[in-house]
Every structure is written in C-alpha cells, then in structure tokens.
Design a protein around this motif. Structure first.
Motif: not given
Length: 726
Positions: A274-282, A306-318, A330-335
């Motif tokens: 919770k409560d941070f961002a994960v920003v990728g380079e995909v 409470g996550m900011w998830i951006q620039h990944l292939k998928c946010g969640f591949w479960l 959560n915010r899931i952007l630009d996958t």
C-alpha cells in the motif's frame, strides 16, 4: 483474444491482456450522475482539454482506429505547437496535477506551467518513449497506445477557479485531460517497521536497492517494511514475499522504479502492499516477459491499496492461489497490456474503486484457465481509454459479479463489457452459475473490429467457443453515445453456439449509433424496462450467423420504449445515424471515409486528408499535375460546403492551389461541380478556405482535381471536410 462472427482474430490470451460523460464538460471522476453508484470515488477531478481555453487546435471527435483523437478521452483533445497554450480553470483545491498527453513519435520535451499567469519553476516532462506500441501478431492491431501520463507537484496550493496553463516549448504536445488533486503530506514511518533505507536502499535512485528490499522483507516477517519518501531502483524482481506489509509514505512520495516488482508462483499469503508508486520502463509488449507489478500470486488473504502503477506490461497478472485478494483504491496507468487479469484458480477476489487509464489490452479481466474463477467481482471501478480491447472482460468462471463500474472510450477490438466463453487455451472453464452485471455505466464504448468492419456493441455476450449456459443477469445499465450497438449477442468464433438464459432489465440507452440489440447468434434474451432515445438506425438487428444456425428470440418483458423497429436487410450492416434521428447537418461527412488519389508522396497518403487531424496531410506525387484526390461518402449526400485545409503552422507559407471540384453518384461518371478556381491558403488566417457548392449538388464520390500549387510542386490537403449546410 477478440474476434467477430466472421472469423478469429489472433490476440494472444489477453495477456499482460466517464470520465467526460459529455465531450467538453468538466469531469468529476466520482460516481456518475447517470447511475448514482457507477465508477470509483477518486481523490482527483479531471478536466477535458477541449473544454479549456486554448490557442491550440482542437482535434476530434473521431472513432477511427489509428487516429490520435480516437484514443483520447471524449475522442477529443487539444494540439499545441511551440508557444501555444491550454489553460484550465481549476475545479477544486489542488496542489498537484496529472496530465494525459501525446507527443510525436521519437520526441520528448516539456510543458511550461503557469499558475494564474505566473510561470512556476517546475516543468511537466513529456515523452513518446512509452507510446506508439506495435502488436503485429494481433490481427487488426495498428500502431496504438498514443497517450501517456505525466504528473507534477505544483509546490503551491491552488483554489477552485484559479487558472493553470500548460505551454508547449520546442515540441508539439497534444493535451487530452488534466487531473487536479490535493495531495496530503507524506506519511510518517509506522512504529516498529523496518525501513528499506536501514538495510541499505538508496533513496536517490542511483544505486540498486533490490537486496535492501529483500533484506527488509526478511527482517519484517509478520510486520511492516517501510519505504520512506524517495526514488528506489530495483534491478530485479522480488520473490518469496509472504506474511508482510510493504508500505510507503504515499504514492506521490515513495517511488519504486522497476519493470518487475513481484514475480513468484507461490506464497502462503498475508501480503499487504500500500501507499507507494511502482513505475516501470516497459516500452513494448512482449508477452513472454513478466514485466508486471505482480506476476503470479500474493497468496490468500492479501491486499493491494493506494498504489500508483505505471509503465508496465500488466499491473496484475495473477495465477496460483489469490483467494480473497482485495485490490482497491489504486491507479493503473499506461500498461502495454492488461491492467489486471485474474487467471483462474482464485476465489472471493474483490477488485474495487480503482482508476485505470490507457491500457493496451483488457483493463480488467477474469480468465478461467486451469480452474474457474469463482465468487469474484469487479466493483465501482472507473476505466478510461483501453486502446486495444475491452474495458472489462469475463472469460468463463462461476458466479461472477460486474457491478457499478464506469467505462468510457474503448477502441479497436473491444466492448465496454464482454461476457464471453472465448477460451484461448485449455483447460478452460466456461461461464457457469449466475453472472451478475449490474449498475454499470458505459460511455462511448464499443468499436469497429478492423479486420472486417464488424461492429462491436457496448455490452457483449459472446458464445465464442461454447454455448453460454450460465444465467446472465444484466440490470440497471446506462449506455450513452455508443458509436454502434448497445447490447450485442454473438458467437464470435463463427460456430453459431447459443447465447441463452439472458435477462436485460432496467436499462437506459441514449444516442446509440446503430441499434439497441445486435443479435448475431442463436439463443434468447428477455428485455424489460429498456428505454432508448436517439437510436441511429433501428431498434433490433437480428441476423444469427452462420445463416441457418438458429434463431435468436427477444422476449418483451414490458416497459420497453424507443426501439421497436427491426433492421430488415441481413446482407448489410446498419451504419451509424442512418435512421432516426437524422445525421447532424453540421457533421463532416468526409471524416474517416475511404479516400484514394492518383498518387501520393512517401507517408503523405490520401487518408491523411480525412483523419480529423489538420496537422497530417496528403501530398500528391511531385511534379505530376494534375493531382486528383477522391473520397467515398458512403451514400449520395446533399453537400453544400467544403472546407479545405493545410496544416495551421507558420512553416506552411501562403500558397494558391487551383482546384476543380467534381462529383459522382456511381464512382464511374464524374461531372464538374465547381470549375477550376484558385484558392489562397494563408497561415495568417488558419490555412483554411471554404468552397460553396450549388444547391443542386448531390454526390457520393467527391473528387478534387488540383492543377497548380504556387507553394509546392504537388497537390496538398491536410483536411477535406464536406457539410450539408451552406
């Protein structure tokens, strides 16, 4: 994977697979007025750029795959060249902004930011690095994923009614929407937690903090790993994560830079993130790579919030055991692919109150591979601009709920919601039990499948690989401005399987482009209290495929209104706006229509003159006058006015083109409508000229014959617009 009744569209297994309810309106991304509980309750308010004040050029609306406006929120945006601005009236107290934008391929730069007319020290970074994604293995896919998101803490508080402007500097920027937010101060470290910095993590982002994160997770079993404000770089993924909480100071403060955050096939569970961002380079989609925020499992009883998830292939591949997982707020952007895909074997999963924008596949999906997803739900999510698939897709599963979601602006191969037995791979578990689809609001959803011009409805029930035998209850649905149909029933693999046991009740359908019900498979559905206004062609298209595969039965449960007519010709698709109400006479009849020419130069092809973008253009072969350009309007039209454009930029010096206007009703015999005339295009007046046509003009094929151009040895048009008004 997505398809039509005419064949299969290769899409891979949906892998790593409204905002503005009316264009030009300010948008509060909170529960929609159309349905009091639709969508997420979000900490920001969005404003569409086309409703702001600008010295730039508004583009759109457009629904043509591969055009910039078609992927924009509301299908409209504002293009800025260097020195031009777009100025927003702030809708709420805010100290931060996130902007959805586009820049030309291969370019990067920044926007200057002004608050109440004063330039601030910070700039907003813009780049094409994460845009222009190609998925050539997916039939029908074109270059897509044009927009990206960039965020900025303003360093000051602004109030409702203040002005925040963005000015292009050096590179062209198309601004789509701005999200204004009041970000709280960074949270303090929880007592007893283990800080990743204490284990050697580098908050400057210069060093690799992977081992420090691993050590903190090992030390904090049963407790909290604390991620202080800063930027942390992880060179490889985390695994063996269980019985621990990973917590940051807030998604605007604690930022982890990695394209693979957690990658594990098993966990005992109890993981809380919770409560941070994960920003990728995909920057591209490689389906074999685990370039995801979570790849695999967090284990039972876990949560992500409470996550900011951006620039990944998928946010969640479960995959694996994710029983009773909760994904919320959560915010899931630009996958480049799915926002979240629940790959079978999970039970009791709740995905709620999330915001997703700009996915390159299904924004939210359940795929019942290996074993069925059961008793799981997607609730109160807001989804905007999935650019190559559905907003929400349910591929098989038992007792699934899709409730109170707000979905807008699907593009290319998707519906707003798809309830489907498309299996992709075996062992697949088809729809079973009760599938509840309740309280959803769909705005500008549905699209043309580009492989064969097949329209896809805003809400689709698809017996793709097997009959739909589950009970499918669709209730309290609002469908607004669907470009094609509202409800579609189809056997997308072309096998003619049945879509039965469906009830549709309590629906409001406004301004659907073609029909309310698009029935293309055998089966049955009962409709009650479905009220439609502004139906484009007819109430019902009932033409099961393959022909003779069986009938689709519509049962009138009472309370229906506004859609009692039936499309009579199964050999043709109804086209948008063909019936009542009549087409808007102020609509550009040429936009998006097929265009040809006697020749073109390099990438400056005939279609560039009808793509709705005044900055792209057709240019004939050089030194080959006359250059002739033709557009098919689709049917004979009473055209009264043409607007001819060149790009509205100072680099295009004034010039005069000599143009003859011709028309034809059959595409074979042309007559002169307006004789050869010199028209002056001047950037000082927008590089636009208007040509009045005689009141007797009726044509299907519009042809422009250019015999001279004083500014270049070729014919040139950036837009050719045709209108029924004088």
């Amino acid at each position: 994977m997505h398809s039509t009744m005419l064949g299969t569209v290769r899409h891979m297994p949906s892998i790593g697979a409204a905002v503005a309810l009316a264009a030009g309106m300010l948008v509060a991304l909170t529960p929609a007025a159309a349905h009091a509980a639709s969508g997420a309750s979000l900490p920001f308010t969005s404003v569409e750029a086309e409703s702001a004040t600008t010295t730039g050029t508004r583009i759109g609306p457009d629904y043509t795959q591969g055009t910039l406006a078609s992927e924009a929120s509301g299908r409209q945006a504002v293009r800025l060249t260097s020195g031009q601005r777009v100025e927003f009236t702030v809708p709420r107290a805010a100290n931060a902004v996130n902007v959805s934008y586009n820049v030309p391929d291969g370019q990067s730069g920044s926007l200057d930011v002004y608050v109440n007319g004063t330039k601030i020290a910070k700039t907003l970074a813009v780049t094409s690095k994460y845009s222009y994604v190609d998925t050539g293995w997916i039939a029908g896919a074109k270059t897509h994923h044009f927009f990206d998101n960039s965020r900025l803490l303003l360093g000051q508080n602004v109030q409702q009614g203040d002005k925040v402007a963005f000015v292009a500097t050096g590179t062209q920027v198309t601004v789509d929407v701005a999200d204004f937010e009041q970000v709280a101060a960074a949270a303090a470290q929880p007592a007893g937690s283990v800080s990743v910095v204490s284990k050697g993590a580098d908050p400057s982002g210069a060093g690799d903090s992977t081992q420090a994160f691993r050590d903190a997770i090992s030390a904090a079993q049963g407790g909290v790993v604390w991620i202080p404000p800063g930027d942390y770089r992880l060179a490889s993924s985390l695994s063996g994560v269980q019985n621990v909480t990973l917590q940051g100071a807030g998604q605007w403060y604690s930022v982890v830079h990695t394209s693979r955050f957690i990658d594990q096939s098993g966990s005992s569970g109890g993981v809380h993130i919770k409560d941070f961002a994960v920003v990728g380079e995909v920057t591209e989609r490689v389906d074999s790579n685990p370039d995801n925020f979570v790849n695999g499992t967090l284990g039972p009883g876990s949560s992500v919030s409470g996550m900011w998830i951006q620039h990944l292939k998928c946010g969640f591949w479960l995959t694996g055991n994710n029983d009773n997982l909760v994904v919320e707020n959560n915010r899931i952007l630009d996958t480049t692919a799915d926002g979240l895909n629940l790959n079978g074997t999970a039970h009791g999963v709740i995905v709620r109150n999330n915001f997703l924008r700009n996915q390159g596949d299904d924004s939210l999906a359940m795929w019942s591979l290996n074993s069925p997803d059961t008793n799981s739900s997607f609730e109160n999510n807001t989804i905007s601009q999935p650019n190559l698939a559905n907003g929400i897709a349910i591929y098989g599963g038992t007792d699934i709920t899709v409730r109170n979601n707000l979905i807008s602006d699907t593009n290319a191969l998707g519906s707003g919601i798809a309830i489907s037995n498309q299996k992709f791979l075996d062992p697949f578990h088809p729809l079973a039990g009760t599938i509840t689809v309740d309280g959803n609001t769909l705005v500008r959803t549905g699209a043309i499948n580009p492989n064969w011009g097949h329209p896809m409805g805003a809400l689709r029930v698809d017996s793709y690989d097997s009959a739909v035998n589950a009970t499918v209850d669709i209730t309290n649905t609002t469908i607004t401005n669907s470009p094609y149909s509202a409800f579609e029933f189809v056997s997308g693999g072309g096998h003619g399987y049945s879509t039965g046991n469906v009830t549709v009740s309590g629906a409001t359908v406004q301004n659907t482009g073609t029909v309310v019900v698009q029935a293309e498979a055998q089966g049955a559905a009962k409709f009650s209290n479905v009220q439609a206004t502004g139906v484009g062609a007819a109430g019902v298209y009932n033409c099961p495929y393959p022909s003779g595969s069986g009938a689709f039965t519509l049962t009138d449960g009472g309370g229906n209104s506004g859609w009692n007519s039936t499309w009579s010709d199964c050999s043709t698709w109804p086209q948008p706006g063909q019936g009542s109400p009549p087409p808007d006479q102020n609509t550009n009849l040429a936009k998006g229509r097929p265009a040809t020419a006697t020749g073109s130069q390099d990438v400056y092809t005939p279609g560039k003159a009808v793509d709705g973008d005044a900055n792209t253009y057709w240019e004939s072969a050089n030194n080959a006058f006359p250059g002739t350009w033709t557009v098919d309007l689709g049917s004979a039209q009473a055209v009264r006015r043409l607007v001819l454009k060149l790009p509205p930029a100072s680099a295009w010096s004034a010039r005069t083109q000599t143009v003859t206007v011709l028309g034809s009703t059959d595409g074979a015999t042309y007559s002169t409508v307006v004789g050869a005339t010199g028209y002056r295009f001047d950037p000082a007046t927008g590089n636009t000229v208007t040509v009045a046509l005689p009141s007797s003009t009726s044509l299907r094929y519009l042809r422009l014959d250019v015999s001279a151009n004083s500014g270049w040895p070729a014919a040139q048009f950036s837009e050719v617009e045709a209108y029924q008004t004088s």
